[in-house]
Design a protein around this motif. Structure first.
Motif, PDB file in Angstrom:
ATOM      1  N   GLY A  45       0.785  -1.237   0.000  1.00  0.00           N
ATOM      2  CA  GLY A  45       0.000   0.000   0.000  1.00  0.00           C
ATOM      3  C   GLY A  45       0.809   1.274   0.000  1.00  0.00           C
ATOM      4  N   ILE A  46       2.059   1.209  -0.453  1.00  0.00           N
ATOM      5  CA  ILE A  46       2.877   2.425  -0.498  1.00  0.00           C
ATOM      6  C   ILE A  46       2.253   3.452  -1.438  1.00  0.00           C
ATOM      7  N   VAL A  47       1.719   2.970  -2.560  1.00  0.00           N
ATOM      8  CA  VAL A  47       1.080   3.884  -3.526  1.00  0.00           C
ATOM      9  C   VAL A  47      -0.139   4.534  -2.901  1.00  0.00           C
ATOM     10  N   LEU A  48      -0.942   3.756  -2.172  1.00  0.00           N
ATOM     11  CA  LEU A  48      -2.115   4.310  -1.505  1.00  0.00           C
ATOM     12  C   LEU A  48      -1.704   5.352  -0.469  1.00  0.00           C
ATOM     13  N   ALA A  49      -0.633   5.066   0.248  1.00  0.00           N
ATOM     14  CA  ALA A  49      -0.142   6.027   1.243  1.00  0.00           C
ATOM     15  C   ALA A  49       0.303   7.322   0.566  1.00  0.00           C
ATOM     16  N   ALA A  50       0.956   7.173  -0.565  1.00  0.00           N
ATOM     17  CA  ALA A  50       1.403   8.359  -1.307  1.00  0.00           C
ATOM     18  C   ALA A  50       0.204   9.176  -1.795  1.00  0.00           C
ATOM     19  N   LEU A  51      -0.829   8.492  -2.277  1.00  0.00           N
ATOM     20  CA  LEU A  51      -2.034   9.192  -2.730  1.00  0.00           C
ATOM     21  C   LEU A  51      -2.702   9.936  -1.573  1.00  0.00           C
ATOM     22  N   VAL A  53      -1.184  11.213   1.038  1.00  0.00           N
ATOM     23  CA  VAL A  53      -0.369  12.398   1.328  1.00  0.00           C
ATOM     24  C   VAL A  53      -0.616  13.477   0.274  1.00  0.00           C
ATOM     25  N   ILE A  54      -0.705  13.078  -0.994  1.00  0.00           N
ATOM     26  CA  ILE A  54      -0.972  14.038  -2.075  1.00  0.00           C
ATOM     27  C   ILE A  54      -2.333  14.699  -1.867  1.00  0.00           C
ATOM     28  N   LEU A  55      -3.339  13.907  -1.498  1.00  0.00           N
ATOM     29  CA  LEU A  55      -4.670  14.442  -1.234  1.00  0.00           C
ATOM     30  C   LEU A  55      -4.616  15.483  -0.119  1.00  0.00           C
ATOM     31  N   ALA A  56      -3.879  15.183   0.928  1.00  0.00           N
ATOM     32  CA  ALA A  56      -3.756  16.128   2.039  1.00  0.00           C
ATOM     33  C   ALA A  56      -3.073  17.418   1.589  1.00  0.00           C
ATOM     34  N   LEU A  57      -2.041  17.289   0.767  1.00  0.00           N
ATOM     35  CA  LEU A  57      -1.321  18.468   0.290  1.00  0.00           C
ATOM     36  C   LEU A  57      -2.199  19.333  -0.606  1.00  0.00           C
ATOM     37  N   VAL A  58      -3.012  18.700  -1.444  1.00  0.00           N
ATOM     38  CA  VAL A  58      -3.913  19.462  -2.318  1.00  0.00           C
ATOM     39  C   VAL A  58      -4.891  20.284  -1.485  1.00  0.00           C
ATOM     40  N   MET A  59      -5.455  19.670  -0.442  1.00  0.00           N
ATOM     41  CA  MET A  59      -6.406  20.396   0.404  1.00  0.00           C
ATOM     42  C   MET A  59      -5.703  21.471   1.232  1.00  0.00           C
ATOM     43  N   LEU A  60      -4.532  21.152   1.725  1.00  0.00           N
ATOM     44  CA  LEU A  60      -3.818  22.074   2.599  1.00  0.00           C
ATOM     45  C   LEU A  60      -3.235  23.258   1.827  1.00  0.00           C
ATOM     46  N   LEU A  61      -2.746  22.992   0.619  1.00  0.00           N
ATOM     47  CA  LEU A  61      -2.047  24.017  -0.178  1.00  0.00           C
ATOM     48  C   LEU A  61      -2.854  24.420  -1.413  1.00  0.00           C
ATOM     49  N   HIS A  62      -4.185  24.340  -1.325  1.00  0.00           N
ATOM     50  CA  HIS A  62      -5.011  24.643  -2.498  1.00  0.00           C
ATOM     51  C   HIS A  62      -4.779  26.059  -3.019  1.00  0.00           C
ATOM     52  N   VAL A  87     -11.228  10.130   0.987  1.00  0.00           N
ATOM     53  CA  VAL A  87     -10.720   9.499   2.215  1.00  0.00           C
ATOM     54  C   VAL A  87     -11.374   8.139   2.444  1.00  0.00           C
ATOM     55  N   PRO A  88     -12.714   8.003   2.453  1.00  0.00           N
ATOM     56  CA  PRO A  88     -13.299   6.661   2.638  1.00  0.00           C
ATOM     57  C   PRO A  88     -12.980   5.709   1.495  1.00  0.00           C
ATOM     58  N   VAL A  89     -12.816   6.244   0.269  1.00  0.00           N
ATOM     59  CA  VAL A  89     -12.440   5.380  -0.862  1.00  0.00           C
ATOM     60  C   VAL A  89     -11.066   4.772  -0.620  1.00  0.00           C
ATOM     61  N   LEU A 103      -3.203   2.970   6.019  1.00  0.00           N
ATOM     62  CA  LEU A 103      -4.177   3.362   7.034  1.00  0.00           C
ATOM     63  C   LEU A 103      -3.650   4.515   7.885  1.00  0.00           C
ATOM     64  N   ILE A 104      -2.393   4.448   8.249  1.00  0.00           N
ATOM     65  CA  ILE A 104      -1.813   5.528   9.060  1.00  0.00           C
ATOM     66  C   ILE A 104      -1.717   6.805   8.234  1.00  0.00           C
ATOM     67  N   ALA A 105      -1.315   6.670   6.961  1.00  0.00           N
ATOM     68  CA  ALA A 105      -1.194   7.845   6.093  1.00  0.00           C
ATOM     69  C   ALA A 105      -2.536   8.536   5.890  1.00  0.00           C
ATOM     70  N   LEU A 106      -3.622   7.766   5.912  1.00  0.00           N
ATOM     71  CA  LEU A 106      -4.948   8.338   5.710  1.00  0.00           C
ATOM     72  C   LEU A 106      -5.367   9.288   6.825  1.00  0.00           C
ATOM     73  N   LEU A 107      -4.704   9.174   7.975  1.00  0.00           N
ATOM     74  CA  LEU A 107      -5.007  10.104   9.056  1.00  0.00           C
ATOM     75  C   LEU A 107      -4.694  11.543   8.657  1.00  0.00           C
ATOM     76  N   ILE A 108      -3.713  11.723   7.769  1.00  0.00           N
ATOM     77  CA  ILE A 108      -3.285  13.077   7.389  1.00  0.00           C
ATOM     78  C   ILE A 108      -4.388  13.812   6.626  1.00  0.00           C
ATOM     79  N   PRO A 109      -4.919  13.264   5.490  1.00  0.00           N
ATOM     80  CA  PRO A 109      -5.997  14.000   4.808  1.00  0.00           C
ATOM     81  C   PRO A 109      -7.264  14.105   5.646  1.00  0.00           C
TER      82      PRO A 109
END
Length: 350
Positions: A45-51, A53-62, A87-89, A103-109
């Protein structure tokens, strides 16, 4: 004997609390069975974790997303709350992949989204106030203007703004609202109806070449309030050009400048701004005014499209006035929902 048989049956396979608890325990056991002793739960799930983090960055740095290509920044900001659906997806995918890292990475977004929009999930509606205002883009193609006008008047608003008025429909709106609102003015395609006297009525130049904005001073029992009504140009999503909003952005700047030079201390803006409070293109307005929905509403207050609201582009904003409550009104014959707010006018400011 019959009673003994019943007890035995219930103990062995009934649906009592013990049986339900046992079933839940077995289900939980099945879910975690594949995780115990699996060293790959951290590598998968490294790719999922990366996605995530990217989702969080998009929302944070929109605000840092450039508008150079297809106004991508404004497009993202218009539908920013909906990014939370990813996030639920990603959560489901992380569970399927049995990835602890994802799962841990999903806490960020999740935390970022809650920080941005969690406050809008709570009910901030207050009580009191001395002025109720409403605004509605009635839709030029509305087949029931009389019914729409009556629906908006039924809200009990003291002041009503209507946008996207046509020459053919104006007499119908005037007739339907005449018994409730003694004072009104129509400027171009926007109009203002009020229970209180109007003065200083004039069109506002938002650099379109025709009138889609106006200003009036309303003498309420608590004092004078400047009321602006505006319908900013529409935005379009085109395959070859992306999110086109240049004219909308230009008009927003002109409207913001007009409000900044308003001589009255208290002002209300009512209208279809074709943009959300997150959209940087409306900064000339949002930097000096508060959204009644953001300050005193319940939920997101989405207003468009009326059949399945996805964004709040119909706005009530105030300056020098305290918002007390804000809400959407029931659907009419328009493709927008009407929105209303209750505010408190500062008597000492007049």
């Amino acid at each position: 004997m019959a009673q003994q048989a019943y007890v035995t049956e219930a103990d062995s396979g009934g649906s009592g609390p013990e049986h339900r608890e046992s079933g839940l325990r077995r289900l939980r056991g099945r879910l975690v069975a594949g995780w115990r002793g699996d060293p790959r739960i951290w590598r998968r799930g490294i790719v999922l974790a990366a996605l995530a983090v990217i989702l969080a960055l998009v929302m944070l740095l929109h605000a840092q997303i450039p508008n150079v290509i297809g106004n991508l920044g404004s497009l993202t900001e218009t539908f920013l709350p909906w990014l939370g659906l990813f996030v639920p997806v990603l959560l489901v995918l992380a569970l399927v992949r049995r990835s602890a890292t994802a799962l841990i990475a999903l806490l960020i977004p999740a935390i970022v989204w809650l920080n941005l929009f969690g406050g809008q999930l709570t009910d901030k509606t207050g009580t009191g106030g001395d002025l109720t205002v409403a605004t509605h883009n009635v839709n030029a193609d509305n087949t029931d203007p009389s019914g729409t006008a009556q629906d908006v008047a039924a809200s009990g608003a003291d002041i009503v703004a209507l946008e996207e008025l046509t020459d053919a429909a104006v007499p119908t709106y005037e007739k339907a609202l005449a018994s409730t609102y003694k004072y009104h003015s129509v400027q171009g395609t926007v109009g203002l109806w009020s229970k209180y006297p109007l003065s200083g009525v004039k069109p506002v130049n938002i650099e379109l070449g025709w009138t889609r904005a106006m200003r009036a001073a309303v003498t309420t029992p608590s004092g004078q309030v400047a009321v602006y009504v505006a319908h900013l140009p529409s935005v379009r999503v085109k395959m070859e050009a992306g999110f086109t909003a240049r004219q909308r952005d230009k008009s927003a700047n002109a409207l913001g400048e007009a409000i900044a030079h308003e001589p009255l201390q208290q002002a209300v803006l009512l209208g279809d701004l074709n943009g959300t409070m997150n959209d940087r293109a409306l900064r000339a307005i949002t930097a000096q005014m508060r959204s009644t929905q953001g300050a005193s509403g319940s939920g997101m207050g989405f207003s468009w499209p009326s059949s399945f609201p996805m964004a709040r582009i119909d706005q009530i904003m105030v300056k020098g006035i305290e918002p007390m409550s804000s809400w959407t009104l029931p659907q009419t014959g328009s493709d927008h929902l009407p929105v209303a707010a209750r505010v408190k006018v500062d008597t000492s400011a007049s």
